[in-house]
Design a protein around this motif. Structure first.
Motif, PDB file in Angstrom:
ATOM      1  N   TYR A   7       6.441 -25.766 -70.853  1.00 50.26           N
ATOM      2  CA  TYR A   7       7.872 -25.886 -70.606  1.00 50.26           C
ATOM      3  C   TYR A   7       8.398 -24.830 -69.645  1.00 50.26           C
ATOM      4  O   TYR A   7       9.397 -25.044 -68.975  1.00 50.26           O
ATOM      5  CB  TYR A   7       8.688 -25.912 -71.904  1.00 50.26           C
ATOM      6  CG  TYR A   7       8.192 -25.063 -73.043  1.00 50.26           C
ATOM      7  CD1 TYR A   7       8.592 -23.750 -73.192  1.00 50.26           C
ATOM      8  CD2 TYR A   7       7.323 -25.591 -73.993  1.00 50.26           C
ATOM      9  CE1 TYR A   7       8.151 -22.982 -74.251  1.00 50.26           C
ATOM     10  CE2 TYR A   7       6.868 -24.831 -75.051  1.00 50.26           C
ATOM     11  CZ  TYR A   7       7.283 -23.517 -75.180  1.00 50.26           C
ATOM     12  OH  TYR A   7       6.843 -22.756 -76.217  1.00 50.26           O
ATOM     13  N   ALA A  10       7.560 -26.477 -66.316  1.00 48.53           N
ATOM     14  CA  ALA A  10       8.262 -27.741 -66.126  1.00 48.53           C
ATOM     15  C   ALA A  10       9.745 -27.544 -65.804  1.00 48.53           C
ATOM     16  O   ALA A  10      10.312 -28.312 -65.031  1.00 48.53           O
ATOM     17  CB  ALA A  10       8.127 -28.618 -67.371  1.00 48.53           C
ATOM     18  N   SER A  11      10.346 -26.519 -66.378  1.00 51.31           N
ATOM     19  CA  SER A  11      11.783 -26.304 -66.176  1.00 51.31           C
ATOM     20  C   SER A  11      12.103 -24.810 -66.177  1.00 51.31           C
ATOM     21  O   SER A  11      12.716 -24.295 -67.115  1.00 51.31           O
ATOM     22  CB  SER A  11      12.567 -27.031 -67.273  1.00 51.31           C
ATOM     23  OG  SER A  11      13.938 -27.053 -66.950  1.00 51.31           O
ATOM     24  N   ASP A  13      14.233 -22.854 -64.618  1.00 45.40           N
ATOM     25  CA  ASP A  13      15.617 -22.375 -64.649  1.00 45.40           C
ATOM     26  C   ASP A  13      16.171 -22.332 -66.071  1.00 45.40           C
ATOM     27  O   ASP A  13      16.741 -21.319 -66.494  1.00 45.40           O
ATOM     28  CB  ASP A  13      16.520 -23.243 -63.768  1.00 45.40           C
ATOM     29  CG  ASP A  13      16.225 -23.065 -62.289  1.00 45.40           C
ATOM     30  OD1 ASP A  13      15.605 -22.048 -61.917  1.00 45.40           O
ATOM     31  OD2 ASP A  13      16.625 -23.953 -61.506  1.00 45.40           O
ATOM     32  N   ILE A  14      16.013 -23.411 -66.804  1.00 44.51           N
ATOM     33  CA  ILE A  14      16.544 -23.430 -68.172  1.00 44.51           C
ATOM     34  C   ILE A  14      15.767 -22.468 -69.055  1.00 44.51           C
ATOM     35  O   ILE A  14      16.336 -21.821 -69.938  1.00 44.51           O
ATOM     36  CB  ILE A  14      16.586 -24.865 -68.762  1.00 44.51           C
ATOM     37  CG1 ILE A  14      17.479 -24.920 -69.999  1.00 44.51           C
ATOM     38  CG2 ILE A  14      15.198 -25.362 -69.118  1.00 44.51           C
ATOM     39  CD1 ILE A  14      18.938 -24.864 -69.690  1.00 44.51           C
TER      40      ILE A  14
END
Length: 155
Positions: A7, A10-11, A13-14
């Motif tokens: 994760y 995959a993302s 920024d978040i």
């Protein structure tokens, strides 16, 4: 068991935002030992092996006894925990299991007797944070680091 997804990749920024909140919790001023035990209890409830392993190990590294780490799962039956820790565990369980029913006034008053308003907000965010990590690690199958002896025994 194989991991499903990284994760952080995959993302990013978040995940930077999630990590920033985690850092804020760690530097909130709440006792590190209490944070370890609360994170361990929520992770046990959520069945997050990654977080159970990590918070058990970190608690021991920070001086927590092996007995207390093992007995977090049975804290109600053990005399090894303070009233403040017991209040934190009960609050952790109530917030981690929100679907089981409402957070009653009695639940709030019980924890409030041991924590200031400021501490209670920090504790509640800490519980929310570990639940967030559990909800990332469990479905994406984060694999905890395993010592070589454990790997050999599992074969």
């Amino acid at each position: 068991m194989q991991p499903r997804l990284d994760y952080f990749k995959a993302s990013p920024d978040i995940m930077r935002a999630v990590y920033a909140l985690n850092v804020a919790v760690e530097h909130s001023g709440l006792d590190r030992g209490l944070l370890h035990l609360v994170k361990l209890r929520a992770s046990q409830i959520n069945g997050c092996s990654y977080c159970v392993e990590m918070h058990s190990r970190e608690a021991r590294q920070d001086g927590e006894s092996e007995s207390r780490v093992h007995l977090v799962a049975a804290w109600r039956e053990s005399p090894l925990f303070t009233e403040r820790e017991r209040a934190a565990f009960a609050w952790t369980e109530k917030l981690t299991r929100l679907a089981d029913g409402p957070v009653e006034d009695a639940d709030y008053e019980a924890v409030r007797a041991h924590f200031s308003e400021d501490e209670l907000v920090k504790l509640t965010v800490a519980i929310s944070m570990i639940n967030t990590w559990n909800r990332l690690a469990v479905p994406f199958r984060s694999i905890h680091p395993v010592a070589e002896e454990a790997r050999a025994a599992a074969r």
